[in-house]
Design a protein around this motif. Structure first.
Motif, PDB file in Angstrom:
ATOM      1  N   ASN A  14     -27.496 -19.033 -20.099  1.00  0.00           N
ATOM      2  CA  ASN A  14     -26.658 -20.398 -19.913  1.00  0.00           C
ATOM      3  C   ASN A  14     -25.723 -20.256 -19.081  1.00  0.00           C
ATOM      4  O   ASN A  14     -25.751 -19.470 -18.120  1.00  0.00           O
ATOM      5  N   ALA A  15     -24.714 -21.413 -18.898  1.00  0.00           N
ATOM      6  CA  ALA A  15     -23.886 -21.638 -18.181  1.00  0.00           C
ATOM      7  C   ALA A  15     -22.996 -20.407 -17.802  1.00  0.00           C
ATOM      8  O   ALA A  15     -22.185 -20.308 -16.794  1.00  0.00           O
ATOM      9  N   TYR A  16     -22.693 -19.651 -18.773  1.00  0.00           N
ATOM     10  CA  TYR A  16     -21.885 -18.553 -18.763  1.00  0.00           C
ATOM     11  C   TYR A  16     -22.547 -17.413 -18.398  1.00  0.00           C
ATOM     12  O   TYR A  16     -22.015 -16.173 -18.278  1.00  0.00           O
ATOM     13  N   THR A  17     -23.816 -16.949 -17.868  1.00  0.00           N
ATOM     14  CA  THR A  17     -24.588 -15.985 -17.610  1.00  0.00           C
ATOM     15  C   THR A  17     -24.228 -15.790 -16.068  1.00  0.00           C
ATOM     16  O   THR A  17     -24.121 -16.655 -15.223  1.00  0.00           O
ATOM     17  N   SER A  18     -24.030 -14.542 -15.719  1.00  0.00           N
ATOM     18  CA  SER A  18     -23.468 -14.137 -14.455  1.00  0.00           C
ATOM     19  C   SER A  18     -24.771 -14.463 -13.325  1.00  0.00           C
ATOM     20  O   SER A  18     -25.950 -14.398 -13.630  1.00  0.00           O
ATOM     21  N   LYS A  64     -31.761 -11.142 -12.438  1.00  0.00           N
ATOM     22  CA  LYS A  64     -32.823 -10.196 -12.894  1.00  0.00           C
ATOM     23  C   LYS A  64     -33.496 -10.907 -14.106  1.00  0.00           C
ATOM     24  O   LYS A  64     -34.773 -10.230 -14.279  1.00  0.00           O
ATOM     25  N   ILE A  65     -33.135 -11.881 -14.785  1.00  0.00           N
ATOM     26  CA  ILE A  65     -33.957 -12.548 -15.857  1.00  0.00           C
ATOM     27  C   ILE A  65     -35.285 -13.228 -15.157  1.00  0.00           C
ATOM     28  O   ILE A  65     -36.247 -13.180 -15.529  1.00  0.00           O
ATOM     29  N   VAL A  66     -35.019 -13.859 -13.862  1.00  0.00           N
ATOM     30  CA  VAL A  66     -36.259 -14.436 -13.339  1.00  0.00           C
ATOM     31  C   VAL A  66     -37.105 -13.490 -12.735  1.00  0.00           C
ATOM     32  O   VAL A  66     -38.431 -13.857 -12.997  1.00  0.00           O
TER      33      VAL A  66
END
Length: 112
Positions: free
Chosen positions: A96-100, A106-108
Motif C-alpha cells: 500500500n501507500a505506506y510500504t517502503s 522486494k515484493i515485485v
C-alpha cells in the motif's frame, strides 16, 4: 528480466510506481496499451501485474489476469479490512501507500 504492468485509473499512481520500478535494472515496465489490457495472453511469461484495488470490477479482472500472470495488489490507503478477501481469492502479493520503496521492489522481484 521481469516485466511489470501497472493497472490503475489514477495517473500519479502509475507514474510513481513506474519511476520506482525503473530503479531496479532487472525490472522492465510495460505500457498498459489497450491491446495488452484486452489480451493478457500476449504478455511475456515472466510478467507481474500490479493492480490498483480501486479499479471498477476488480474481481473478474484479477481472476482473468491470475490465470496467466502473477498479481500484486496495490491498496493505496485502503482500510486493512478490505484486503484479506482479495488476497485469499488470488493468493496475490500486496502493498500500500505506506510500504517502503525497498519493500515494494522486494515484493515485485520475489513474485516471480
Amino acid at each position: 528480466m521481469i516485466y511489470v504492468l501497472i493497472l490503475s485509473d489514477i495517473h500519479h499512481i502509475v507514474k510513481s510506481l513506474s519511476v520506482l520500478i525503473r530503479t531496479d535494472p532487472s525490472l522492465y515496465i510495460l505500457d498498459a496499451t489497450p491491446h495488452l489490457i484486452h489480451n493478457f495472453n500476449h504478455l511475456p511469461d515472466n510478467t507481474v501485474i500490479i493492480v490498483d484495488m480501486n479499479l471498477v470490477n476488480i474481481e473478474p479482472l484479477i481472476k482473468q489476469i491470475s490465470e496467466k500472470c502473477r498479481v500484486i495488489l496495490y491498496g493505496g490507503s485502503m482500510e486493512i479490512i478490505d484486503i484479506p478477501c482479495h488476497l485469499q481469492k488470488t493468493s496475490s502479493g500486496y502493498f500500500n501507500a505506506y510500504t517502503s520503496p525497498e519493500e515494494i521492489i522486494k515484493i515485485v522481484v520475489g513474485c516471480i
